[in-house]
Structure formats: structure tokens, C-alpha cells
Design an enzyme around this catalytic site. Structure first.
Site, PDB file in Angstrom:
ATOM      1  N   HIS A 126       0.816  -1.214   0.000  1.00  0.00           N
ATOM      2  CA  HIS A 126       0.000   0.000   0.000  1.00  0.00           C
ATOM      3  C   HIS A 126       0.852   1.268   0.000  1.00  0.00           C
ATOM      4  CE1 HIS A 126       0.377  -0.261   4.524  1.00  0.00           C
ATOM      5  NE2 HIS A 126       0.487   1.038   4.369  1.00  0.00           N
ATOM      6  N   ASP A 156       0.267  -7.577   1.515  1.00  0.00           N
ATOM      7  CA  ASP A 156       0.760  -6.205   1.672  1.00  0.00           C
ATOM      8  C   ASP A 156       2.286  -6.147   1.687  1.00  0.00           C
ATOM      9  OD1 ASP A 156       0.374  -3.492   1.784  1.00  0.00           O
ATOM     10  OD2 ASP A 156       0.180  -3.410   3.961  1.00  0.00           O
ATOM     11  N   SER A 230       4.746   2.724   7.749  1.00  0.00           N
ATOM     12  CA  SER A 230       4.469   1.531   6.961  1.00  0.00           C
ATOM     13  C   SER A 230       5.697   1.094   6.186  1.00  0.00           C
ATOM     14  CB  SER A 230       3.337   1.805   5.969  1.00  0.00           C
ATOM     15  OG  SER A 230       2.106   1.762   6.610  1.00  0.00           O
TER      16      SER A 230
END
Length: 476
Positions: A126, A156, A230
């Protein structure tokens, strides 16, 4: 070896975590006001002791000096075309020639160098999703254009490569050895602030059942969650990578503050995905070849089960690994490879995390009696051409739903592509549509959708979910 008791002092530190990539224009908190210039006789602060009671004060600094250079900032740029009705009008274009046709979206995240020789960087899918350009900034200040090698939305995980020398990589640990209570440290770039370190403990391992997050086998930690983390590193006290920070569980969002629920992708899973992305640029998954439904209290009574749990087999596809193993309709799968199966989604999640060709030990209840069968996972097709199913679907291709949608409770298949001028296009089918039902028969996924066309229906009607709108489309 377990950490010394003195390391318990580390639990007072704020935890770390993964988070979605955020806009570069997001405002930071206002800095603190400077102290007045004229201050009288400020006493000098005493130096911190290096030892207490004859024991050295524990510090993460030596370990961090070796691993922090391997954590990078990942900046992405995406060009988004603006749907402006005036831009299509020749009159308005003549009056306003500078009407913008597109806008530039910028976002940031973190990444981890895992192979210095090859320049491999692991990050989250993402973080780089739909990006037109990816730039990586190293700890030493160098900024490099990254090459996209592949990504897997369902776990992911994304793999990119940077052309640079003198890189530092973090070795990958065996994440299966993690225990609840182990100390872990997160390194990332929250809010665009480079090289930020937080610490905490492992709160849980093998965490799953979280809506909207794809295939799940997360490390849970009491992490403080910061946007921009992230793709950052989760390391143990030996400086080995045990996870990739990916998300937080906070229904009120990051501005509500830390509630101690952070999630990271285990290094073993990231390693398996990386190997496939390096080899082919995509991830191939296996399937048992069956459909199931969750056992509730009513079904448990009829199936002679003591507890209302497990996945009831409702269909076994011919030629599948489940069929070869002897799985039958009416069996209840209660455990796989020793892992408890509570419901149909947990079986699907476990199945999706195993490599193609894996052999699974299925613990089954059949007519109230226990049974163990061994089944192999076979490769599942990633997409199916509509003309192979029914001529009325010619020009369209269908794929399984993204796991994030499936984990949210949606079932069906997604229209992947529709060729312009094709029969499917003339029937108003569009790319991105979700087919939730059809007059061909019942189905929950791509395999079931294919099987439902073994007998072509006289009239083919699809129930479609398009955005937030639902409707039906007759296929002519």
C-alpha cells in the site's frame, strides 16, 4: 537467550508500529515555543549514570547503530487525471487554456534493505500502490530512483530495487521463534521524520480475523502508531528483522493516540513472498479446491459436534487436492496442521498463506467421528477468460476478490478487464464490477464461479456490485 531482567525497564518506552503511507502535505504538530533568552543561573544537568548497583544500564544504542542505516524513506508520486467536464469543451479550453488536466499525489512510507548486494528493499504494497515514480532516501542522505520488482496486495508486501553501493542490510530472523513478551524495536520515518526508533514487546503472534486487511498472520505489538511507518523494520534485540510494520488497530484513527495495537508482517512470510516476487514478479497461491461455510449452533447440533466451530465442506471440486485426499461434502474441518479452525474465513486465510504444493493435515469430523486426511494444495488460476465460461461473457476476464474485500465479508468474483466493443462490454459489464451472484448457480469465489457454468443457463443474469450501487445485468 532471554533478555536480562534489567531490560524490563524498556517496557516504559513507547512502542512502534506500521502505518499507511500519508500525504507529504500533512501538517506536523506545532513546535514548542523557544525558551526566553535571558535565563538566570540555569544549573547544569547531571550526566546519567552508566551503571546502577554495579550493573551496566542496558541500552539499545549499539544494536541500533548497526541496523538503522538499513531503514529507508520511500517517497511515491502518482499522477491522477482530473475529471473536469469543462476541459472537454473546446469553448472553455479556448478561454481557459490552463485548466488542469491532472494532479500530483505524493505520499511517503518506510522500507528495509534486506539484500545489500542486489539493492533489494522490502516495503508495503500500500506504500507503492499505483505509484508512477518511487524514490528512496537512504540514512546517509542519498536519494535514488527505485525499480519496482513486484508486489502482493493480499499480504501487503512489495519488493523494489535501488542501484547503489555501500548499502547496509538487515538479516532476516526466523519469526516463528518469536514469543509473546519478547522485546522488539521499530524503526521508521513517521510524519516524514527520518530514523525514528520506538520499542515495545510482542503482544500476540499469529493474529488474524481482522476485517479488511487481507491474508493475516500478524505479529501484534503494543506499538504507538505513527503515519509514515508503513514498511519499516521490526527487529529483535540482536538486530535481526522479525517483521515489516504494516497497520494499527485504532477505530478512531491515529489522531486518537496510541492504544497499543500495532501489526507487523512476520519476516518468514515476507521472505516467502519476496522469493516469488524476485523470481516472477507475482505471487502464486494454492487451493484445496473446496467451498465451506461456518458451523453455527444449529449446524453443530445436526452434525453431532460438541462445539459450534469449524468449516463445513459444502462443495468439493473435481480434480482438486481435497477430492484426491478423500474430503467429502458434510465433513467439518476443525484443524489444519495442528492449528485450530474456528470458521470458514480462518480456513481460507490459512490456506492462502501456504505455498503451492504444500501438504496439509486436515483434522475432520465426519458423522461425529474424528478423521485425519492429507491434502495437497494445487495452483489456482489468477484469472479466467469469460468466453471459456459462456459466450455471453466474451471479452471479459474474471479474478478472485482481493483478500481485503473478502475479509470484509464480501463474496464473489471481480471483473478484471473488459475489452472495448466486446460482447461483455455491450452487455454493460465494466472492469472493477463485483459479481456477487449469477443465474448459473451458487458460488463464493473464482473456482465456484467456473464450476457454476458446467451447465450453461438458458438466461444468464449477473448480480453486480459497482461502487456502492447494486443491480442486475442480463447477458445477451
Amino acid at each position: 537467550m532471554r533478555p536480562l531482567p534489567t531490560l524490563l525497564a524498556l517496557t516504559a518506552a513507547a512502542a512502534f508500529g506500521g502505518f499507511a503511507a500519508i500525504s507529504l502535505h500533512e501538517n506536523l504538530n506545532q513546535p514548542a515555543q523557544a525558551a526566553p533568552a535571558a535565563m538566570a543561573a540555569v544549573p547544569t544537568a547531571a550526566a546519567l549514570p552508566t551503571a546502577v548497583g554495579g550493573q551496566p544500564v542496558p541500552s539499545l544504542a549499539p544494536m541500533l547503530k548497526t541496523v538503522m542505516p538499513a531503514v529507508v524513506s520511500v517517497y511515491t508520486t502518482q499522477r491522477v487525471r482530473i475529471r473536469n467536464p469543462f476541459a472537454d469543451d473546446p469553448f472553455f479550453r479556448r478561454l481557459f487554456p490552463d485548466i488542469p488536466q491532472e494532479r500530483i499525489n505524493q505520499s511517503l512510507g518506510s522500507g528495509v534493505i534486506v539484500d545489500a548486494a542486489k539493492g533489494y528493499v522490502l516495503t508495503n504494497h500500500h506504500v507503492i500502490e499505483d505509484a508512477d515514480d518511487v524514490q528512496v532516501t537512504l540514512a546517509d542522505g542519498r536519494t535514488l530512483k527505485a525499480e519496482f520488482l513486484g508486489s502482493d496486495a493480499d499480504t501487503d508486501v512489495a519488493l523494489i530495487r535501488i542501484p547503489a553501493e555501500n548499502l547496509t542490510a538487515i538479516p532476516l530472523a526466523d519469526s516463528s521463534l518469536l514469543d509473546v513478551g519478547d522485546f522488539v524495536v521499530a524503526i521508521g520515518n513517521p510524519f516524514g521524520l527520518s530514523q525514528t526508533v520506538t520499542s515495545g514487546i510482542v503482544s500476540a503472534v499469529g493474529r488474524s480475523g481482522i476485517r479488511g486487511l487481507g491474508l493475516q498472520n500478524f505479529i501484534q505489538t503494543d506499538a504507538s502508531i505513527n503515519p509514515g511507518n508503513s514498511g519499516g523494520a521490526l527487529v529483535n534485540l540482536q538486530g535481526q528483522l522479525v517483521g515489516i510494520n504494516t497497520a494499527s488497530l485504532n477505530p478512531r484513527g491515529s489522531m486518537a493516540g496510541n492504544i497499543g495495537l500495532g501489526l507487523a508482517i512476520p519476516s518468514n512470510l515476507a521472505r516467502d513472498v519476496m522469493r516469488q516476487l524476485e523470481a516472477t514478479g507475482e505471487v502464486v497461491r494454492g487451493t484445496l479446491g473446496l467451498e465451506t461455510q461456518t458451523v453455527d449452533a444449529r449446524l453443530a447440533t445436526g452434525l453431532k459436534l460438541d462445539n459450534p466451530r469449524g468449516a463445513l465442506v459444502t462443495r468439493v471440486y473435481a480434480g482438486s487436492g481435497a477430492a484426491a485426499a478423500g474430503v467429502q461434502t458434510g465433513d467439518v474441518i476443525v484443524a489444519v496442521n495442528g492449528q485450530r479452525i474456528n470458521d470458514a474465513p480462518s480456513l481460507h486465510n490459512f490456506e492462502g498463506l501456504q505455498p503451492v504444493g504444500s501438504t496439509l493435515n486436515l483434522e475432520i469430523s465426519r458423522d461425529g467421528k474424528p478423521l485425519t486426511l492429507r491434502a495437497s494444495l494445487k495452483e489456482q488460476p489468477r484469472a479466467v477468460a469469460g468466453e471459456t465460461l459462456d459466450p455471453r461473457l466474451s471479452g471479459a476476464s474474471f479474478a478472485d476478490l482481493p483478500e481485503s474485500l473478502r475479509q470484509s465479508g464480501l463474496q464473489g468474483v471481480q471483473v478484471k478487464e473488459v475489452a472495448r466493443g466486446s460482447r461483455a462490454a455491450q452487455n454493460q459489464l465494466r472492469a472493477g464490477d463485483v459479481v456477487t451472484a449469477a443465474s448459473s448457480g451458487d458460488f463464493t469465489d473464482l473456482a465456484g464461479f467456473r464450476a457454476s457454468f458446467e451447465r450453461k443457463p438458458p438466461q444468464l443474469v449477473l448480480r453486480i456490485l459497482r461502487g456502492n450501487a447494486q443491480g442486475t445485468l442480463p447477458m445477451q
